[in-house]
Structure formats: structure tokens, C-alpha cells
Write an enzyme that holds these catalytic residues in place. Structure first.
Site, mmCIF file in Angstrom:
data_model
loop_
_atom_site.group_PDB
_atom_site.id
_atom_site.type_symbol
_atom_site.label_atom_id
_atom_site.label_comp_id
_atom_site.label_asym_id
_atom_site.label_seq_id
_atom_site.Cartn_x
_atom_site.Cartn_y
_atom_site.Cartn_z
ATOM 1 N N GLU A 187 32.132 32.925 37.522
ATOM 2 C CA GLU A 187 31.468 33.086 36.240
ATOM 3 C C GLU A 187 31.939 32.043 35.227
ATOM 4 O OE1 GLU A 187 31.082 37.915 36.661
ATOM 5 O OE2 GLU A 187 32.075 37.085 34.926
ATOM 6 N N CYS A 206 33.774 28.483 28.586
ATOM 7 C CA CYS A 206 34.938 29.129 29.203
ATOM 8 C C CYS A 206 34.694 29.096 30.708
ATOM 9 C CB CYS A 206 35.024 30.561 28.668
ATOM 10 S SG CYS A 206 36.326 31.514 29.437
ATOM 11 N N CYS A 236 42.014 35.961 41.080
ATOM 12 C CA CYS A 236 43.277 35.458 40.535
ATOM 13 C C CYS A 236 44.443 36.227 41.162
ATOM 14 C CB CYS A 236 43.311 35.634 39.014
ATOM 15 S SG CYS A 236 44.814 34.984 38.270
ATOM 16 N N CYS A 263 47.687 40.238 36.199
ATOM 17 C CA CYS A 263 47.964 40.778 34.864
ATOM 18 C C CYS A 263 47.247 42.129 34.759
ATOM 19 C CB CYS A 263 47.455 39.834 33.781
ATOM 20 S SG CYS A 263 48.167 38.188 33.912
ATOM 21 N N CYS A 269 43.738 42.773 32.931
ATOM 22 C CA CYS A 269 42.661 41.809 33.175
ATOM 23 C C CYS A 269 41.827 42.218 34.384
ATOM 24 C CB CYS A 269 43.282 40.439 33.394
ATOM 25 S SG CYS A 269 42.123 39.204 33.977
ATOM 26 N N CYS A 279 37.136 38.344 26.659
ATOM 27 C CA CYS A 279 38.399 37.981 27.288
ATOM 28 C C CYS A 279 38.908 39.095 28.199
ATOM 29 C CB CYS A 279 39.408 37.718 26.183
ATOM 30 S SG CYS A 279 40.971 37.199 26.810
HETATM 31 S S1 SF4 Z 1 44.763 37.102 32.551
HETATM 32 FE FE1 SF4 Z 1 43.579 37.513 34.452
HETATM 33 S S2 SF4 Z 1 42.738 35.541 35.062
HETATM 34 FE FE2 SF4 Z 1 44.386 35.127 33.575
HETATM 35 S S3 SF4 Z 1 46.211 34.819 34.827
HETATM 36 FE FE3 SF4 Z 1 46.200 36.999 34.304
HETATM 37 S S4 SF4 Z 1 45.117 37.981 36.026
HETATM 38 FE FE4 SF4 Z 1 44.693 35.801 36.144
#
Ligand code: SF4
Length: 408
Positions: free
Chosen positions: A109, A157, A164, A168, A171, A382
Site C-alpha cells: 500500500e 507515504c 514488517c 511494534c 501497528c 499512521c
Molecule cells: S510501526 Fe509498524 S511498520 Fe513501522 S517498524 Fe513498527 S511494526 Fe514495522
């Protein structure tokens, strides 16, 4: 076959140099011949970069100032890559999200985020003027929405990975896990395609993925993005955002001159490690030391992103520690009240809490803005990006892409 968008201009020069047709005069040394061939290849590479990146021409045959032989060679050896759109959705506030199909069936995306002429960044609780109007684009031709002169800034963006690995906790992409790195041409082409939609002014690597985990490809993509004959973005307007891979931050500063954003999100190792596993490997002290040593040009600053989570990192003590931690680093703080989504264990702090936190920073001469989330109704805000199908862990789960089921 090589993809054109994976080549820096130097790469292309290297490929073209053996094709250069130099009229050899008897008194030329081999070195002089080579210099001349390099010059010719450089000139051709510039011409080709202009056709593709400035004029958006994607057929070799249309590049009429190239020789027929060269066009034939290009057709046989280099392919201009295109991303096909699986879906695109526009939010009420003008944010435009694109879901791209990759050749291996994966999806990524990108988002175009417009900023209003009067950016009310610090006025929490007040909707920007264009949001008050509801969907400013309803019923208007698509062209008007993207070419509008209403926006001061149009930020692309973009993603650097499918999924990923950084996990985190706040996220959506982190929940997905890492599927694979994006190749250089898959990164560059997101911007290439978006720029055909709108006059993009800024690029942020804040889509799916940790850009510094895909270091070499991201660095090469940045070289193409800031090449004056390539996509020609100012190095100030290209920002790499990292969760804090310290050795890669140290290398980045030596390899390419772009802006740096660091996702800080905590003021104690204990608290940060809870939400960002990367902190267990490179703690706050190591991270901020890398930031202190990052080579910043004059008048440039590191952006510290700070996702505010109710009861976890939004207290006045946190604000106090934050001021101390970043003291001496040319920086600004971007406060991002958490975007809640269904199933998330975190809560968004109240507007008042955010305001008090911001005021504490401002009163101590720390530049601090509050990001008003864009595109929340289409899951483009975000921390809300996630590809439509599949996860690295194989839990093939379909998301209702672009609906507001999961958005607040
Ligand atoms: S915020 Fe999301 S995309 Fe960014 S590094 Fe952490 S897990 Fe990965």
C-alpha cells in the site's frame, strides 16, 4: 530482463557505455576513448531518465530522440516496471490510498496525504477546514481531486517491505509480520505511479515495513528519488522513518543524504520495550547516541515520532523525560495520538492530555506538533496500513480494505 526503476543513473551509464559509438581519431589514447564513451553514455542516460521520470513515457519507441538501435537494445534488455492498482480509495479528507498488486501476487500500500493550505496542526479537536466540508471531492472528476491547488503539500507515504518484522504492538503492519523485502524498482515505482496521479511534494518511508531493515534497496531507491535527472526530489523532502535499528542509522548517514525520522514512542526502556521489541536490542540510550551522531546539514532536524498511548506514555513525567532525552539533538517532536482500531489493546489519549503534553514541550522550547490523522475512514492513517490478503504467518485473513469497520 532488468527493471528500469532498479537502476541508478550510474548503473544505466555502465550498461550503455559499451554501446557508445565513438568516432575514433588516430591520435586518441584508450583512456581518452573511454572518457568520451562515458560522456556519451551519461548523456543518453540523462535523456532516458528524463523521458521516464519527468515525462512519464513508458514505451521505448516513444523516446524519439534516441537512435533506433538504442531503442531496440532497450526494448530487448530493460523493462519499464509498472504497478497495477488493485484498489484505490479516497478518504473524506482527501487522503488517497492505493493497494498495488506485485508480480508474485503480494500486495502493498501507498498513501497520498494532502496538507491543507492552512495546516491546523496544533489545534486539537478542531477539524481542518476541508474536513468540515465533508467529502470535498464527492461527485467531482478524479482529476480535480489530485490536481487540486488546495494543498500546500502532497506527501507520498510509501512501503519498503511486504509486512514488517519489527512487531511494534500498536501497528497493524507489525501484526502481519514480515513477508519479504521490496526490490528497488517496487519502491521507486510507487512514487513513479503516485506522481502520475498528483504533484507529489514529499516522500516519507512510513508505509508498510521498516525501511532500514531493507537497507541496500532503500538506499538505492533514495538515490534515484533525489537524482536531479531522476524523480528529482529535494533530499530534505525525502524522509526515512525507522523504529530504531541503530547500526543502520549509523550507516545511513554515510550512504545517502535524506531526512531521518525516529519512532521513539517511549521515555523509559521498560515502557518502550513493551510496545517496541526493537528496544530490547538497541535501547533508548544507544538510539539517541546514533541520532546525536547522525550527520545533519545546516538547519536540518531529526523528527521524533511519538505515538501517544493512553496510560502508557502520555503522562507529564513522560513529557519531562522526553525533554531531557532529546536535549542537544537538533530535532522536533511529532505527537501522534494513537489511531484505535478494532482488536487493538491500546487507547487514544484525550485531546486534553495531548494538549497538556504538547504544551509542556513547547514551554521548554521543544518544537512539538500534533499530527491530525488523515484517512482514518479508509484505514490509511499512521499504523493502519496492512496488505489485503495474507500474513507472514500464513493466517490468510481478508481485511475489508478501505471500509471503516476497523477505523475509529
Ligand atoms: S510501526 Fe509498524 S511498520 Fe513501522 S517498524 Fe513498527 S511494526 Fe514495522
Amino acid at each position: 530482463m532488468i527493471y528500469f526503476q532498479s537502476l541508478t543513473r550510474n548503473d544505466l551509464i555502465t550498461l550503455l557505455q559499451p554501446l557508445s559509438q565513438i568516432k575514433r581519431s588516430s591520435d586518441m589514447t584508450p583512456d581518452q576513448l573511454e572518457v568520451k564513451a562515458h560522456r556519451q553514455a551519461n548523456y543518453r542516460a540523462q535523456q532516458i531518465f528524463h523521458w521516464v521520470y519527468q515525462r512519464h513515457v513508458t514505451e521505448w519507441d516513444e523516446m524519439t530522440d534516441l537512435s533506433k538501435d538504442l531503442r531496440v537494445w532497450l526494448k530487448e534488455n530493460i523493462q519499464i516496471f509498472r504497478l497495477s492498482t488493485r484498489q484505490s480509495r479516497q478518504a473524506m479528507d482527501g487522503t488517497h490510498k492505493f493497494l498495488w498488486d506485485l508480480v508474485d501476487g503480494k500486495t502493498i500500500e501507498s498513501v497520498i496525504i494532502p496538507s491543507a493550505l492552512q495546516e491546523p496542526e496544533q489545534e486539537l479537536g478542531q477539524e481542518p477546514e476541508f474536513q468540515k466540508e465533508g467529502n470535498a471531492f464527492a461527485g467531482r472528476p478524479a482529476k480535480e481531486t489530485v490536481q487540486s491547488v488546495r494543498w500546500k503539500r502532497l506527501t507520498a507515504c510509501i512501503s519498503s517491505q511486504v509486512g514488517c518484522a519489527m512487531a511494534c504492538k500498536f501497528c497493524l503492519t507489525g501484526i502481519q509480520g514480515l513477508d519479504r523485502h521490496l526490490a528497488v524498482h517496487e519502491i521507486v515505482t510507487q512514487v513513479f505511479e503516485l506522481r502520475k496521479q498528483a504533484p507529489i511534494t514529499n516522500i516519507v518511508f512510513m508505509g508498510m515495513g521498516e525501511p532500514l531493515h531493507n537497507f541496500e534497496n532503500v538506499v538505492k531507491a533514495c538515490e534515484i528519488l533525489i537524482d536531479q535527472h531522476g524523480l528529482n526530489f529535494s533530499k530534505r523532502k525525502v524522509t526515512i522513518s525507522t523504529s530504531g535499528i541503530v547500526p543502520a542509522i549509523e550507516s545511513l548517514g554515510k550512504r545517502v543524504d535524506v531526512s531521518l525520522a525516529v519512532s521513539l514512542n517511549g521515555t523509559t526502556d521498560e515502557g518502550r520495550s513493551l510496545i517496541m521489541p526493537v528496544n530490547k536490542k538497541w535501547n533508548i540510550e544507544k538510539l539517541l547516541n546514533a541520532c546525536r551522531n547522525y550527520p545533519l546539514g545546516s538547519h536540518r532536524r531529526i523528527t521524533f515520532e511519538y505515538v501517544m498511548l493512553q496510560g502508557l506514555n502520555d503522562s507529564l513525567e513522560d513529557a519531562q523525560r522526553l525533554v531531557g532525552l532529546i536535549r542537544g539533538i537538533p530535532s522536533k517532536v511529532n505527537l501522534i495520538p494513537f489511531n484505535e482500531h478494532s482488536g487493538s489493546e491500546f487507547k487514544r489519549p484525550s485531546d486534553q492530555t495531548v494538549r497538556i503534553f504538547q504544551k509542556y514541550l513547547l514551554d521548554r522550547q521543544v518544537t512539538a506538533t500534533v499530527r491530525i490523522s488523515r484517512g482514518r475512514d479508509i484505514l490509511a492513517a499512521c499504523g493502519q496500513l496492512r496488505s489485503v490478503f495474507g500474513t507472514a504467518r500464513g493466517t490468510e485473513k481478508h481485511l475489508d480494505w478501505g471500509s471503516n469497520q476497523s477505523a475509529v
